[in-house]
Design a protein around this motif. Sequence first.
Motif, PDB file in Angstrom:
ATOM      1  N   GLU A  34       0.817  -1.211   0.000  1.00 20.84           N
ATOM      2  CA  GLU A  34       0.000   0.000   0.000  1.00 20.84           C
ATOM      3  C   GLU A  34       0.852   1.263   0.000  1.00 20.84           C
ATOM      4  O   GLU A  34       0.492   2.263  -0.587  1.00 20.84           O
ATOM      5  N   ARG A  35       1.994   1.202   0.677  1.00 24.75           N
ATOM      6  CA  ARG A  35       2.895   2.349   0.729  1.00 24.75           C
ATOM      7  C   ARG A  35       4.299   1.891   1.093  1.00 24.75           C
ATOM      8  O   ARG A  35       4.482   0.864   1.719  1.00 24.75           O
ATOM      9  N   ARG A  76      10.426   1.284   5.171  1.00 23.56           N
ATOM     10  CA  ARG A  76       9.269   0.702   5.854  1.00 23.56           C
ATOM     11  C   ARG A  76       8.207   0.467   4.784  1.00 23.56           C
ATOM     12  O   ARG A  76       7.903   1.374   4.005  1.00 23.56           O
ATOM     13  N   TYR A  78       4.220  -1.236   3.853  1.00 20.33           N
ATOM     14  CA  TYR A  78       2.910  -1.619   4.384  1.00 20.33           C
ATOM     15  C   TYR A  78       2.261  -2.588   3.405  1.00 20.33           C
ATOM     16  O   TYR A  78       1.895  -2.193   2.295  1.00 20.33           O
ATOM     17  N   CYS A  79       2.144  -3.839   3.817  1.00 22.88           N
ATOM     18  CA  CYS A  79       1.509  -4.880   3.003  1.00 22.88           C
ATOM     19  C   CYS A  79       0.025  -4.940   3.352  1.00 22.88           C
ATOM     20  O   CYS A  79      -0.337  -4.893   4.534  1.00 22.88           O
ATOM     21  N   ASN A  80      -0.837  -5.051   2.336  1.00 24.19           N
ATOM     22  CA  ASN A  80      -2.276  -5.073   2.591  1.00 24.19           C
ATOM     23  C   ASN A  80      -2.732  -6.313   3.350  1.00 24.19           C
ATOM     24  O   ASN A  80      -3.803  -6.314   3.949  1.00 24.19           O
ATOM     25  N   GLY A  83       0.751  -6.494   7.087  1.00 21.35           N
ATOM     26  CA  GLY A  83       1.154  -5.414   7.971  1.00 21.35           C
ATOM     27  C   GLY A  83       2.451  -4.727   7.576  1.00 21.35           C
ATOM     28  O   GLY A  83       2.796  -4.645   6.417  1.00 21.35           O
ATOM     29  N   VAL A  84       3.180  -4.283   8.601  1.00 20.42           N
ATOM     30  CA  VAL A  84       4.343  -3.411   8.423  1.00 20.42           C
ATOM     31  C   VAL A  84       5.640  -4.214   8.553  1.00 20.42           C
ATOM     32  O   VAL A  84       5.777  -5.043   9.452  1.00 20.42           O
TER      33      VAL A  84
END
Length: 87
Positions: A34-35, A76, A78-80, A83-84
């Motif tokens: 996601e980011r 860092r 962010y996996c949908n 998590g992180v």
Amino acid sequence: NAKMHKVKIIIGFDKATIIVEDFTEPMDEDHFLERVQLLSDGKMISEKLLKAGDSPKINFDISSFSVKQLQGLKARVYCNQHGVFES
């Protein structure tokens, strides 16, 4: 079972490439980042928002960053689904 993603950061002359293993190229609708953020001294200094269809290899222009910012640079992600994760 929480899946662990391995996050690699490759620093070149004017770019940093973040590579996250275990993703298809391009990322699919069910599993994507996601980011992605670049961190220096624990503070975010750059960020890219992603979506399904994007590549899991993300390039950041680092030509304007100071030597101090580049020392200890981390990523860092962010996996949908999972998590992180950090490099």
